[in-house]
Write a protein that holds these residues in place. Structure first.
Motif, PDB file in Angstrom:
ATOM      1  N   UNK A   1       0.860  -1.171   0.000  1.00 16.38           N
ATOM      2  CA  UNK A   1       0.000   0.000   0.000  1.00 16.38           C
ATOM      3  C   UNK A   1       0.901   1.227   0.000  1.00 16.38           C
ATOM      4  N   UNK A   2       0.533   2.242  -0.740  1.00 14.35           N
ATOM      5  CA  UNK A   2       1.215   3.531  -0.632  1.00 14.35           C
ATOM      6  C   UNK A   2       0.208   4.525  -0.075  1.00 14.35           C
ATOM      7  N   UNK A   3       0.719   5.508   0.638  1.00 13.75           N
ATOM      8  CA  UNK A   3      -0.168   6.507   1.231  1.00 13.75           C
ATOM      9  C   UNK A   3       0.516   7.854   1.285  1.00 13.75           C
ATOM     10  N   UNK A   4      -0.310   8.888   1.296  1.00 15.28           N
ATOM     11  CA  UNK A   4       0.215  10.245   1.435  1.00 15.28           C
ATOM     12  C   UNK A   4      -0.857  11.119   2.057  1.00 15.28           C
TER      13      UNK A   4
ATOM     14  N   UNK B   1       0.084  16.729   0.649  1.00 12.51           N
ATOM     15  CA  UNK B   1       1.519  16.499   0.549  1.00 12.51           C
ATOM     16  C   UNK B   1       1.861  15.681  -0.690  1.00 12.51           C
ATOM     17  N   UNK B   2       2.985  15.992  -1.345  1.00  8.88           N
ATOM     18  CA  UNK B   2       3.427  15.170  -2.478  1.00  8.88           C
ATOM     19  C   UNK B   2       4.233  13.940  -2.037  1.00  8.88           C
ATOM     20  N   UNK B   3       4.602  13.866  -0.746  1.00  6.31           N
ATOM     21  CA  UNK B   3       5.439  12.784  -0.238  1.00  6.31           C
ATOM     22  C   UNK B   3       4.640  11.487  -0.112  1.00  6.31           C
ATOM     23  N   UNK B   4       5.090  10.455  -0.816  1.00 13.43           N
ATOM     24  CA  UNK B   4       4.423   9.144  -0.804  1.00 13.43           C
ATOM     25  C   UNK B   4       5.239   8.188   0.053  1.00 13.43           C
ATOM     26  N   UNK B   5       4.559   7.486   0.949  1.00  9.84           N
ATOM     27  CA  UNK B   5       5.197   6.496   1.819  1.00  9.84           C
ATOM     28  C   UNK B   5       4.633   5.118   1.509  1.00  9.84           C
ATOM     29  N   UNK B   6       5.358   4.095   1.935  1.00  8.48           N
ATOM     30  CA  UNK B   6       4.938   2.712   1.704  1.00  8.48           C
ATOM     31  C   UNK B   6       4.526   2.067   3.016  1.00  8.48           C
TER      32      UNK B   6
ATOM     33  N   UNK C   1      -4.647   9.888   1.014  1.00  7.11           N
ATOM     34  CA  UNK C   1      -4.931   9.138  -0.207  1.00  7.11           C
ATOM     35  C   UNK C   1      -4.110   7.855  -0.135  1.00  7.11           C
ATOM     36  N   UNK C   2      -4.732   6.721  -0.420  1.00  9.45           N
ATOM     37  CA  UNK C   2      -4.025   5.435  -0.408  1.00  9.45           C
ATOM     38  C   UNK C   2      -4.170   4.764  -1.766  1.00  9.45           C
TER      39      UNK C   2
ATOM     40  N   UNK D   1      -9.655   7.770  -1.097  1.00 11.58           N
ATOM     41  CA  UNK D   1      -9.464   8.866  -0.147  1.00 11.58           C
ATOM     42  C   UNK D   1     -10.016   8.383   1.190  1.00 11.58           C
ATOM     43  N   UNK D   2      -9.225   8.561   2.242  1.00 15.93           N
ATOM     44  CA  UNK D   2      -9.599   8.035   3.552  1.00 15.93           C
ATOM     45  C   UNK D   2      -9.498   9.110   4.623  1.00 15.93           C
ATOM     46  N   UNK D   3     -10.121   8.825   5.760  1.00 16.11           N
ATOM     47  CA  UNK D   3     -10.005   9.670   6.956  1.00 16.11           C
ATOM     48  C   UNK D   3      -9.558   8.776   8.110  1.00 16.11           C
TER      49      UNK D   3
END
Length: 99
Positions: free
Chosen positions: A19-22, A26-31, A57-58, A73-75
């Motif tokens: 899964x990737x999320x940010x 933010x433009x920074x994407x994490x795994x 966003x995931x 899109x999540x909360x």
């Protein structure tokens, strides 16, 4: 018809996929690692805690080609610290991004 004991609107499925999320702004994407998924929510493992109410966003990438990837899109609902200094993030799915 499937039956289940949970008192949820949707059955929660255990999953184990990338899964990737940010953060929404933010433009920074994490795994991370997706652990459960339902029609209304998702949980995943992250390297830090996130505050409830935070918009993200995931993108979930299944292990097989039978199931297509999903961007949503999540909360954030809650963050729970694990012993290994990772966090389980539980979130409500607010909308699915059209592909």
């Amino acid at each position: 018809m499937l039956t289940h004991d949970e008192r949820r609107d949707y059955i929660r499925m255990d999953v184990d996929c990338d899964l990737t999320y940010k953060l929404a702004d933010s433009p920074t994407v994490k795994t991370g690692r997706c652990t459960t998924l339902s029609g209304a929510g998702v949980s995943f493992i992250a390297d830090q805690a996130y505050a409830p109410g935070l918009a993200m966003e995931i993108s979930i990438t299944p292990k097989n080609n039978i199931t297509p990837p999903m961007t949503a899109y999540i909360e954030v609902v809650r963050s729970t610290k694990h012993d290994d200094n990772h966090y389980e993030i539980a979130a409500a799915i607010k909308s699915i991004k059209a592909t």
